[in-house]
Scaffold this active site. Structure first.
Site, PDB file in Angstrom:
ATOM      1  N   HIS A   1      26.906  46.274  53.192  1.00 33.97           N
ATOM      2  CA  HIS A   1      26.971  47.085  54.417  1.00 33.97           C
ATOM      3  C   HIS A   1      28.414  47.462  54.738  1.00 33.97           C
ATOM      4  O   HIS A   1      28.731  47.837  55.856  1.00 33.97           O
ATOM      5  CB  HIS A   1      26.326  46.319  55.568  1.00 33.97           C
TER       6      HIS A   1
ATOM      7  N   LYS B   1      61.092  37.605  49.417  1.00 32.74           N
ATOM      8  CA  LYS B   1      61.488  36.399  50.159  1.00 32.74           C
ATOM      9  C   LYS B   1      62.982  36.453  50.463  1.00 32.74           C
ATOM     10  O   LYS B   1      63.421  36.147  51.571  1.00 32.74           O
ATOM     11  CB  LYS B   1      61.208  35.144  49.319  1.00 32.74           C
TER      12      LYS B   1
ATOM     13  N   GLU C   1      56.969  29.704  55.344  1.00 30.10           N
ATOM     14  CA  GLU C   1      55.763  29.659  56.186  1.00 30.10           C
ATOM     15  C   GLU C   1      55.364  28.207  56.474  1.00 30.10           C
ATOM     16  O   GLU C   1      55.135  27.812  57.622  1.00 30.10           O
ATOM     17  CB  GLU C   1      54.576  30.355  55.500  1.00 30.10           C
TER      18      GLU C   1
ATOM     19  N   GLY D   1      51.112  26.236  41.215  1.00 30.30           N
ATOM     20  CA  GLY D   1      50.490  26.189  42.539  1.00 30.30           C
ATOM     21  C   GLY D   1      49.058  26.703  42.538  1.00 30.30           C
ATOM     22  O   GLY D   1      48.152  26.066  43.094  1.00 30.30           O
ATOM     23  N   ARG D   2      48.820  27.840  41.904  1.00 33.63           N
ATOM     24  CA  ARG D   2      47.465  28.423  41.957  1.00 33.63           C
ATOM     25  C   ARG D   2      46.482  27.709  41.042  1.00 33.63           C
ATOM     26  O   ARG D   2      45.308  28.031  41.028  1.00 33.63           O
ATOM     27  CB  ARG D   2      47.540  29.926  41.652  1.00 33.63           C
TER      28      ARG D   2
ATOM     29  N   LYS E   1      54.292  22.689  47.083  1.00 35.22           N
ATOM     30  CA  LYS E   1      54.868  22.191  45.822  1.00 35.22           C
ATOM     31  C   LYS E   1      56.388  22.059  45.953  1.00 35.22           C
ATOM     32  O   LYS E   1      56.960  21.045  45.621  1.00 35.22           O
ATOM     33  CB  LYS E   1      54.492  23.144  44.689  1.00 35.22           C
TER      34      LYS E   1
ATOM     35  N   GLU F   1      48.512  37.060  40.738  1.00 32.45           N
ATOM     36  CA  GLU F   1      49.829  36.423  40.650  1.00 32.45           C
ATOM     37  C   GLU F   1      50.094  35.936  39.217  1.00 32.45           C
ATOM     38  O   GLU F   1      51.239  35.892  38.770  1.00 32.45           O
ATOM     39  CB  GLU F   1      49.950  35.253  41.648  1.00 32.45           C
TER      40      GLU F   1
END
Ligand code: F6P
Length: 531
Positions: free
Chosen positions: A386, A495, A212, A269-270, A206, A355
């Site tokens: 399991h 950040k 990253e 974004g999410r 965005k 978030e």
């Protein structure tokens, strides 16, 4: 906004919780032979059974009153009308508009956003058709066979999860990869197995500034251009796509203008899977199937906007969550899709929930006064049985679960699906009712709450319904707690510190850092290879 605990509805719920906190689900089921009928709901072939939650019909009435007193349905209306509900960033939150087929205008800052949404969908369709029909080719004339989405957080988790969820619908000769981590162990093995002539990169970000994604994108660009040699310009023009709200930065990076898919800052974004952020998914399943996903979400939007509180599926999910967190003091939420295809769903919901609602202050700075987002985690059943289900059965924690299952499998190998469903239902039953064992080591106390979401099949439409239901759940909870689910200031500090620490790691120690961080840098520097 007032602290929710001061409202009469909250206080009525507190008193009611005192009468129910010690009740066992065995007693609640014994008290009402039609508990399933009273505490379940079906919406467009989606069954939501909440009868295994530790509540009764009175709880639902009181919770519905809480939602009314906090104006939750009004909040959804404000959201869909383009109001700037994201107060701290002064932005609208219009993810619902992205999946809407409305023909009337929708104004943000005096501009109708619907024509842009339709244009973007058409551009996505044209691009998907060009790649899927092999009209669009790489620099050497070979068809595209691999698509690598480079993005992180909301620019990764949604399309990654949905591409896996809808793997049964995928184009047979296109492979979709997702690279998100700064750790070269994510990108390097991908590059090692890919052919630069047939690989298309989508840089999804965005802001187009995320460390990253820009680092990974730069490495991918070097790899592609080195292989293309004299055809580097063609490679860049054909094989690099950007999905972003910052077209200028994408152009500076070298992406061609006609390969930039824009979305607006009024999409968080999410919440952005429904925009061009869904491009890698649309390439995998085709634009018709992508639009079915949008239709499923739109159907859930219509439901959340119109159904009364007591019959409103996402709102009930929200209210039950608040009941568990704030009144029964269950801080966790385990997500258990009995579907291998949905194995990324817990990761996706983790960002969506934690978030959005991992906040303790209202927009004016007032403390909320109660816990907000749950600690959300989970995994695909039956694997999880399991792994950590032992703790759910005997660990002594109160941990609610959401189970998700499908009547029909997309992969009809005989002898699998009924066993999977039997295990899903058995776990919910065992968690609720436990056993009567005298042997304390074998005894399971039960009384662990769960909800069950059942669909006919994991179609694009069903996935749209499911994801929109969770989005609305989270937004409804935010409205009740009085927090803003659309900002994420908490992630900024780390950040900034990383930017400050990088030179210290590269060249020497920054003496201003605390003694622990300084000691760790010293230790690492001594052992890292010389540049
Ligand atoms: O660090 C958090 C965050 O801002 C998320 O909210 C977002 O989904 C992610 O980073 C990626 O951001 P972008 O799409 O701008 O690269």
């Amino acid at each position: 906004m007032t602290d929710p605990t001061r409202t009469p509805a909250w206080q009525a719920l507190s008193a009611h919780a005192d009468t129910l906190r010690t009740a066992h689900l065995r007693e609640l089921f014994a008290a009402d032979s039609e508990r399933f009928q009273h505490l379940s709901l079906e919406v467009d072939n989606l069954l939501f059974d909440f009868s295994k939650q530790r509540l009764n019909s009175q709880t639902i009435s009181l919770l519905a009153e809480l939602a009314r007193s906090r104006g939750v349905r009004d909040w959804f209306q404000r959201m869909i009308s383009g109001e700037k509900v994201n107060a701290s960033e002064q932005r609208a939150a219009l993810h619902m508009a992205l999946r809407s087929n409305r023909t009337d205008p929708l104004f943000v800052d005096g501009k109708d956003v619907m024509p842009g949404i339709r244009l973007n969908r058409q551009r996505m369709r044209d691009f998907c058709e060009a790649v899927r029909s092999e009209r669009l080719r790489g620099y050497s004339g070979e068809p595209i066979r691999a698509i690598v989405n480079i993005g992180i957080g909301g620019s990764d988790l949604g399309p990654r999860m949905a591409t896996s969820a809808l793997q049964a619908y995928a184009h047979p000769s296109l492979k979709i990869f997702y690279v998100s981590n700064l750790d070269a162990a994510d990108l390097a093995p991908r590059l090692a197995e890919l052919d630069p002539r047939t690989t298309l990169f989508i840089i999804t970000s965005k802001t187009f500034t995320t460390l990253e994604s820009i680092t990974n994108a730069g490495t991918a660009r070097n790899w592609l251009l080195a292989a293309a040699g004299d055809a580097a310009d063609a490679a860049m023009a054909q094989q690099f796509v950007a999905v972003t709200a910052n077209a200028g930065a994408a152009l500076n990076f070298g992406v061609s203008a006609n390969r930039i898919f824009e979305f607006c800052d009024w999409v968080g974004g999410r919440f952005s899977l429904w925009s061009a952020v869904g491009l890698p998914l649309a390439l995998a399943i085709g634009m018709d199937a992508f639009e079915e996903l949008l239709s499923g979400a739109e159907a859930m939007d219509q439901h959340v906007l119109t159904a009364p509180e007591e019959k409103n599926l996402p709102l009930l999910m929200a209210l039950i969550g608040i009941w568990n967190i704030n009144f029964l003091r269950a801080w966790n939420l385990s997500i258990s899709p009995y579907s291998q295809s949905l194995h990324y769903l817990p990761d996706y919901l983790q960002q969506l929930d934690m978030e959005s609602n991992g906040k303790s202050r209202q927009p004016d700075g007032t403390p909320v006064g109660v816990h907000t987002a749950p600690v959300l985690w989970g995994g695909a059943g039956s694997n999880t049985q399991h792994a950590y289900f032992q703790l759910l059965h005997q660990g002594g924690w109160l941990i609610p679960s959401d189970f998700i299952a499908f009547a029909e499998s997309d992969f009809p190998l005989p002898g699998h699906h009924d066993k999977l469903l039997a295990n899903c239902l058995a776990q919910a039953e065992a968690l609720a009712f436990g056993n009567d064992q005298d042997d304390p080591l074998r005894a399971c106390a039960g009384n662990q709450p769960s909800s069950m979401l059942l669909f006919r099949r994991l179609t694009p439409f069903a996935l749209g319904q499911l994801l929109a239901a969770y989005e609305h759940k989270i937004c409804a909870q935010a409205a009740i707690w009085g927090i803003n689910p659309f900002d994420q200031w908490g992630v900024e500090l780390g950040k900034k510190l990383a930017v400050r620490l990088l030179p210290a790691l590269e060249s020497g120690v920054d003496e201003t850092v605390d003694s622990s961080t300084r000691g760790l840098i010293h230790w690492l520097k001594k052992r890292s290879p010389a540049p």
